[in-house]
Write a protein that holds these residues in place. Structure first.
Motif: not given
Length: 687
Positions: A353-361, A376-384, A388-390, A430-437
């Motif tokens: 949910d945090e990843i999707k929120s950061a990258t607008l889904g 690679v997607y650009r996003g923003s996470i409040p605590e960080i 760049a979400v890979k 999580e599930g079928t999704e894997t990503a590095l930030v």
């Protein structure tokens, strides 16, 4: 100071000077009840030997052996791995030390395995099975094993006679790695320590191995696997080993010296009741007594000691604060790459949910890069902050233990910290999704600045100045020096190119993308490393790596040399017209016009002497003979003018491959003398 405090102070001295028993101890015969021994397993000098040593002398070959060749030691009580009410699977970790000793004049035995099994009585008496369960004898059983194999058995898919593998309900490993290539020799006879961890959250098994009791930063083997359907509610945990039925075919002692096993809940880091130091006795709990201090028959109420105790606490805190503050100041002056506060943030797990929120889904408008296995997607996470979400595409994964997510995650979990490396901020599985930030670099890749063309006549491109280019080259060199020489384990990047060099707001270089990286012990020789399929980008690959498939730091040096020439010339490694950059630069060198290779976009605004020096560094680093390439650290000294210029031949060195007596050999012609005077270099390869 009142007399109460004086009594307390005397008591404190007596308390601190008396001898106390050790908090932990090794296995002793009195704690044998913790184990159930099967087959050949027996207690040996306060350790457990899983197998017996058999002589291999000619006179003994024909004699029947009283040994079965199979041995197991399992913890007496089964361990709970599955909560049936919630269908929750436990995570687990264990640490143990072992020694493998071959019998005199004997080949090594089969090896041993750390074993989790649903049926402790199911054995296989076939060679090479390590005493693991036989699925044909127990089709409803289940087991997970991490094998330490010292015998080559191609029938079971072994990669060599010195490897570590992960087995799931089969004696054929679904993930394995050559131990010697990672700096570990299972046949050395040395005491070795292993750490095995499974995270149910990440669906990941990781194995660390080392000769000391300090856990290495990077795992020797990591594999993505979901054990949810493979672990039953209760399982037996321990070790299993085997020797061939005929002693002459191989015989070893497989000794377990220490062992600790722990299970965890899936949604926290708290340890369950199954946290057992399996080699320790468990003394009964001490009786809680009334809290009074007694010295030489005097009983003193605790409240009267509070003033003195408070004074000691304040004094101790002040001393500790002073020491820590002084240490931090010293560290700040010495460690250059710890000055950035973001480098001190330990990466953690992020929810989908945090990843999707950061990258607008995972909106297409946020895409900043596209590769063969990830977007690679650009996003923003409040605590960080900006990230760049890979996001990895599972369709491109070919093997469970060689998928890009696992490789890059296993490399980055060593928490590499350097100002010229793209910083790892977290992960999601999580599930079928894997990503590095990762941290987001606003200026994108170096390749964009060197080769981007204006999309319209009105667009004005930012041209990197010569000073910025030299700073970028030195930044990349600093990152590679850190990976090659300053990490606890040597890391070979294998994909150094301008696309993987990112630029921050001040145009400082940061090397990223560790999806192809290899991690080695510094003591591992190149000849002991396993050959792999050459990976990387054509134009950046060293010729000997393409030929042998064995990566080393000099293959990274070659790629670095190509990057240096690319930064100086503004040309791609292989142009659209097929021109090879290295060949082009050598043609200019032979004519004495190497400065003609400088990027025309610089319009001559550079120091000619420095430009020539840097170009020569690029050419010597990309020399076809790996022995003549400098280390990255030495290349930096040349660029800075702290070391003499490299000696380059008058003509371009030639790489030739020909067949001699049905063996391929490589020759590098240096441009001096005749070819008959040149040495022949025979590659050593396991490819």
């Amino acid at each position: 100071m009142n007399h109460h405090f004086l009594f307390f102070f005397l008591y404190l001295i007596l308390f601190l000077t008396q001898d106390f028993p050790a908090l932990s101890h090794r296995f002793s015969p009195s704690s044998q009840q913790n184990f159930t021994l099967y087959g050949d397993a027996y207690i040996r000098d306060n350790t457990i030997s899983l197998t017996q040593q058999q002589p291999c002398f000619p006179s003994a070959v024909s004699k029947p052996s009283c040994s079965s060749g199979i041995g197991r030691a399992l913890y007496t009580n089964p361990i709970k791995f599955l909560e049936t009410s919630t269908n929750t699977t436990a995570s687990f970790s264990c640490r143990f030390s072992f020694t493998i000793i071959a019998s005199p004049a004997c080949p090594f035995g089969d090896g041993f395995a750390f074993l989790i099994t649903s049926n402790p009585d199911s054995f296989s008496f076939s060679n090479g099975f390590l005493g693991l369960p036989d699925p044909s004898l127990d089709p409803h059983g289940s087991f997970i094993a991490v094998e330490f194999d010292t015998r080559f058995d191609p029938i079971h898919g072994d990669i060599n006679d010195n490897h570590i593998g992960i087995d799931i309900n089969s004696v054929s490993s679904f993930a394995s790695v050559g131990a010697v290539s990672k700096g570990i020799n299972l046949r050395s006879g040395r005491e070795t320590t292993a750490w095995i961890e499974y995270s149910d959250v990440l669906k990941l098994i990781r194995v660390w191995v080392g000769y000391s009791r300090v856990k290495p930063k990077s795992p020797i083997l990591a594999a993505q696997i979901d054990l949810a359907g493979k672990l039953k509610e209760y399982m037996h945990v321990g070790f299993s080993a085997s020797n061939p039925a005929v002693a002459a075919a191989g015989s070893s002692l497989h000794i377990i010296n220490r062992w600790k096993f722990t299970t965890f809940t899936s949604n926290s880091d708290s340890i369950q009741e199954d946290d057992e130091d399996c080699f320790e006795d468990h003394p009964p709990p001490r009786k809680v007594r009334d809290f009074k201090v007694s010295i030489v028959g005097l009983k003193i109420p605790f409240w009267s000691l509070i003033p003195g105790l408070a004074a000691i606490v304040i004094l101790t805190s002040f001393i500790a604060f002073s020491l820590i503050r002084g240490k931090m100041k010293k560290k700040k002056k010495i460690v250059e790459y710890d000055t950035n506060p973001r480098l001190n943030k330990i990466p953690g797990r992020l929810s989908l949910d945090e990843i999707k929120s950061a990258t607008l889904g995972f909106n297409e408008s946020t895409i900043v890069g596209q590769g063969a296995s990830a977007t690679v997607y650009r996003g923003s996470i409040p605590e960080i902050g900006s990230v760049a979400v890979k996001r990895f595409d599972r369709a491109h994964w070919t093997e469970c233990n060689r998928n890009p997510f696992t490789i890059e995650f296993a490399t980055m979990t060593g928490y590499l910290r350097h100002k010229n490396l793209v910083q790892f901020q977290g992960w999601c599985s999580e599930g079928t999704e894997t990503a590095l930030v990762f941290e987001y670099l606003p200026n994108g890749s170096l390749s964009d600045f060197l080769h981007k063309k204006p999309s319209s006549e009105e667009e004005v491109l930012t041209i990197l100045s010569w000073k910025q280019r030299v700073n970028i080259i030195l930044g990349v060199a600093s990152a590679l020096t850190y990976l090659h020489e300053e990490c606890e384990r040597q890391i070979i990047h294998r994909d150094v190119k301008t696309c993987n060099i990112m630029l921050d707001a001040e145009f400082n270089a940061k090397l990223g993308d560790f999806g192809l990286a290899e991690v080695y012990e510094h003591s591992a020789m190149i000849e002991g490393r396993d050959a792999t399929l050459p990976a990387g980008t054509m134009g950046y690959l060293a010729p000997e790596y393409v030929y042998t498939g064995v990566p080393c730091e000099k293959t990274d040096v070659y790629s670095f040399g190509v990057v240096v020439l690319e930064v100086c010339s503004g040309r791609r490694p292989v142009g659209d017209d097929g021109t090879v950059l290295i060949e082009f630069m050598w043609s200019l060198w032979e004519k004495g016009k190497v400065l003609d290779g400088a990027d025309v976009m610089l319009k001559g605004e550079f120091d000619a002497e420095e430009m020539e020096r840097v170009l020569m560094v690029g050419m010597v680093c990309s020399h076809p003979d790996c022995e003549k390439r400098p280390s990255v650290k030495d290349a930096v000294r040349i660029i800075r003018g702290e070391a003499p210029l490299p000696v380059l031949p008058a003509r371009r060195p030639l790489l030739r491959i020909r067949s001699v007596k049905e063996a391929e050999e490589v020759m590098v012609a240096d441009g001096f003398g005749g070819e008959e005077d040149l040495p022949w270099l025979t590659p050593k390869s396991r490819f």
